[in-house]
Write an enzyme that holds these catalytic residues in place. Structure first.
Site, short mmCIF file in Angstrom:
data_model
loop_
_atom_site.label_atom_id
_atom_site.label_comp_id
_atom_site.label_asym_id
_atom_site.label_seq_id
_atom_site.Cartn_x
_atom_site.Cartn_y
_atom_site.Cartn_z
N GLU A 188 -17.55 -8.43 -0.15
CA GLU A 188 -16.84 -7.25 0.36
C GLU A 188 -16.57 -7.40 1.86
OE1 GLU A 188 -15.19 -4.97 -0.76
OE2 GLU A 188 -15.17 -3.38 0.75
N ARG A 223 0.79 4.42 1.33
CA ARG A 223 1.15 3.88 0.02
C ARG A 223 2.24 2.81 0.10
NH1 ARG A 223 -0.57 6.99 -4.22
NH2 ARG A 223 1.05 6.07 -5.50
N TRP A 249 7.11 0.40 -0.77
CA TRP A 249 6.38 -0.87 -0.77
C TRP A 249 7.19 -1.78 -1.69
CZ3 TRP A 249 3.84 -4.06 -4.31
CH2 TRP A 249 2.95 -4.99 -3.75
N LYS A 302 -2.25 1.51 -0.55
CA LYS A 302 -3.51 2.12 -0.95
C LYS A 302 -3.70 2.13 -2.44
CE LYS A 302 -7.30 4.37 -0.05
NZ LYS A 302 -8.38 3.53 0.47
N GLU A 360 -8.35 -8.37 4.94
CA GLU A 360 -7.37 -7.29 4.83
C GLU A 360 -6.86 -6.79 6.17
OE1 GLU A 360 -8.05 -4.00 1.65
OE2 GLU A 360 -9.99 -4.66 2.38
N GLY A 391 7.16 2.86 -8.94
CA GLY A 391 6.84 2.13 -10.17
C GLY A 391 7.76 0.92 -10.28
N LYS A 416 -12.86 -7.25 3.52
CA LYS A 416 -12.49 -6.32 4.59
C LYS A 416 -11.87 -7.08 5.76
CE LYS A 416 -12.41 -3.19 3.07
NZ LYS A 416 -12.83 -2.86 1.76
C1 F6R Z 1 -9.68 -2.97 -0.46
C2 F6R Z 1 -9.14 -2.02 -1.40
C3 F6R Z 1 -8.64 -2.54 -2.69
C4 F6R Z 1 -8.94 -1.52 -3.81
C5 F6R Z 1 -8.27 -1.97 -5.12
C6 F6R Z 1 -8.58 -1.02 -6.24
O1 F6R Z 1 -10.11 -2.34 0.71
O2 F6R Z 1 -9.08 -0.85 -1.14
O3 F6R Z 1 -9.14 -3.79 -2.99
O4 F6R Z 1 -10.32 -1.42 -3.98
O5 F6R Z 1 -6.88 -2.01 -4.91
O6 F6R Z 1 -8.15 0.26 -5.95
P1 F6R Z 1 -8.69 1.52 -6.74
O7 F6R Z 1 -10.15 1.66 -6.42
O8 F6R Z 1 -7.88 2.67 -6.26
O9 F6R Z 1 -8.50 1.21 -8.19
#
Ligand code: F6R
Length: 613
Positions: A488, A27, A74, A608, A495, A101, A492
């Site tokens: 996508e 996170r 983060w 994440k 990233e 937050g 990937k």
């Molecule tokens: C890329 C990735 C992000 C999430 C995005 C939304 O690998 O994981 O682009 O898809 O941050 O996250 P969620 O699905 O948790 O809303």
């Protein structure tokens, strides 16, 4: 973004806090810290960088206290540094706070506190919280057990933004107090001990019983008890939820990285998502979704709204909704949707997709849709996550915990669930032939075996990754659902390998992007649709002529073409092909990242769950 943990019980808090932080490191991982109550005072240790750096701070191993809080950061306000890492304390070192937050009005509060004699050490927004609690404590002339809780409530009432907060204090040394608003926080209930975490998997090896807090609900934890209060501090009861996830599902299970494990888990996760929702010779069943023919017939638009990979899952599913339900579908990026004044009313059905269920923009977009009277459906992988508590209906992907920052199995599970929903709606509307529907259902049931076949055949992908890992730019091409997969695949790669890449709809190439193609440039294409296969094959010839290296993933008969490398995947209906054709894309990004020696599971600058705007 940012992970928080807490422990109160009869064991030493430090090893439990470190264990939880290691699991929450996905996170945020630019700095970390813990505070533990030692006797009547608070001991705090912090360090810049990963949790392992925190573990090396001299003296940390001497901590013996049994109550503590921890944080992995983060950075939002203030660069990564030991001073900016959490926990943050008030000026008298009596109150220690970790926070996930953003406090939007922190500078206003900081000015107010400075005028009242408070000093600040860090550049963070968080540091105002312990000092405002301290200020509010001093204003409260009553001396009772709820004094600290009242000061925290008064502080939270003054905060604008999002927060999940844990507080320990030497003036209430046998408790931890927590509260949340728009940021995740769960409480794990043990035997004579209690836990706090940003998510369930981080503490799943300690307990399977959880309490979920709603916005502005407070919990006061002690070793043997948890008291809950509403926003006005009236006592409330909360139901414990038991989680059936297996703690070992969140371990690496012999794989080198979580991402590789999660890629290989896809046949299983897809089976779990399908579950009993699709059965041969009977209509789809989606429990908990009460949608009538009368309502569906009135729907004139479906919005699929999400961020990042989840938004790409929406793009991959748009064609099946339009084909089987004959309802126009718009796919929107949540951060755009929420500010663009979308045309919403009770005839628009809005589906929000979020693995974590905590993405700030997606939650805000959902709240907006509700205010316009649209029906809302949330698709999430995390039971009890914030988005599922806001939506009219919540459907779970059941993909199991996804730990690697780059999403893989959640993406394919999101698509399959959306595909099943499209079939379910179509059956309610009764507008497609049963042959058409049954053949797609059969293809869905056959998918896990096809995924297994693709996952057994990875040598060519590995070799291609070895050949191109030093590239600076890589292009992805596709048409229709293959274009969604190209997007996508490109995401990937960016990233986890930090290679610049772009995805284009192959038909657009000639309208500009082809100017970028020169000798040696790598172009990756996906071809699963027999209708457009000859067209995209010609587009690839055009880049070959200009010197491109080409890598093609296809189930079409293109063996005699001039491509440098061709990966064959099983035959599949293009409407559901992204679930299969994305696998080589995920592996390609993975192997490139490994070739470059990067941290696959924790790519730089990412987290994440994106709980800030
Ligand atoms: C890329 C990735 C992000 C999430 C995005 C939304 O690998 O994981 O682009 O898809 O941050 O996250 P969620 O699905 O948790 O809303």
């Amino acid at each position: 973004m940012c992970g928080i943990v807490g422990y109160i019980g009869s064991k030493k808090a430090k090893p439990i806090l470190i264990n939880g932080l290691l699991r929450l490191e996905y996170r945020g991982y630019d700095s970390a810290g813990i505070s533990v109550i030692e006797g009547t005072s608070i001991s705090t240790f912090k360090n810049k960088g990963r949790i392992k750096n925190l573990m090396d701070v001299p003296g940390i191993n001497d901590l013996s206290g049994k109550i503590g809080i921890g944080h992995t950061r983060w950075a939002t306000h203030g660069k990564p540094s030991s001073t900016n890492s959490h926990p943050h304390l008030d000026n008298e070192n009596k109150i220690s706070v970790v926070h996930n937050g953003i406090i939007e009005n922190y500078s206003e509060i900081k000015d107010f506190l400075i005028k009242n004699g408070y000093k600040f050490l860090s550049e963070t927004d968080t540091e105002v919280i312990p000092n405002l609690i301290s200020y509010n404590l001093k204003q409260d002339k009553q001396n009772d057990a709820l004094k600290l809780l009242r000061a925290i409530k008064k502080t939270c009432d003054a905060l604008k933004g999002s927060f999940a907060i844990e507080v320990i204090s030497s003036i209430l040394p046998n408790n931890i107090i927590v509260v949340r608003k728009d940021s995740p926080l769960v409480i794990g209930k043990g035997e004579n001990e209690n836990y706090i975490s940003s998510d369930i998997p981080a503490i799943l090896s300690f307990t399977k019983d959880f309490y979920l807090l709603n916005d502005f609900e407070y919990a006061v934890l002690s070793e043997n008890d948890i008291k809950f209060y509403n926003s006005e501090l009236s006592p409330i009861e909360k139901q414990v939820k038991s989680i059936t996830w297996d703690a070992t599902a969140a371990e690496k299970d012999g794989f080198e990285d979580f991402m590789l494990k999660e890629i290989y888990e896809q046949p299983k996760s897809i089976r779990e998502t399908i579950g009993s929702r699709i059965q041969k010779n009977s209509n789809c069943v989606i429990d908990d979704l009460l949608i009538t023919k009368e309502y569906l017939s009135s729907v004139n638009k479906i919005f699929l709204v999400a961020c990042g990979t989840a938004m790409h899952a929406g793009l991959a599913s748009k064609p099946i909704f339009e084909k089987l339900c004959k309802i126009p579908v718009e796919v929107d990026v949540a951060s755009e949707f929420r500010y663009r004044d979308p045309l919403l009313d009770d005839k628009t059905l809005c589906i929000f997709i979020s693995q974590s269920g905590e993405t700030a923009d997606t939650i805000a977009a959902l709240k907006l849709a509700k205010t316009h009277g649209s029906k809302t459906i949330a698709i999430s992988n995390v039971i009890g996550s914030s988005i599922t508590r806001e939506a009219d209906y919540s459907l779970y992907t059941h993909a199991g915990p996804e730990i690697a920052v780059a999403s893989t199995k959640a993406y394919t599970s999101q698509i399959i669930l959306l595909d099943i929903m499209a079939i379910y709606f179509s059956e309610i509307l009764n507008i497609c032939s049963s042959e058409e529907i049954n053949s797609i259902k059969q293809e869905i049931l056959d998918l896990p075996a096809k995924l297994e076949a693709v996952l057994k055949n990875t040598d060519k992908i590995k070799t291609f990754a070895k050949n191109v890992y030093k590239e600076k730019d890589i292009f992805f091409l596709g048409r229709g659902t293959d274009y969604a997969v190209a997007l996508e695949g490109s995401l990937k790669l960016k990233e986890i390998s930090y290679i610049h890449s772009e995805a284009y709809s192959a038909g657009e190439l000639k309208h500009g992007p082809i100017a970028l193609i020169e000798n040696g440039v790598t172009v990756i294409s996906i071809i699963t649709n027999p209708v457009t296969a000859p067209k995209i094959a010609s587009n690839i010839e055009e880049v070959i002529t200009r010197g491109a290296k080409t890598f093609v993933i296809t189930n079409q008969n293109l063996e005699n073409s001039n491509f440098d490398e061709l990966i064959s995947i099983p035959n599949i209906n293009p409407l559901i092909s992204p679930i299969l054709s994305v696998i080589p894309m995920q592996l390609f990004a993975y192997y490139i990242s490994k070739e470059k020696g990067l941290d696959v599971d924790k790519p730089r600058n990412l987290a994440k769950s994106v709980t800030v705007e």
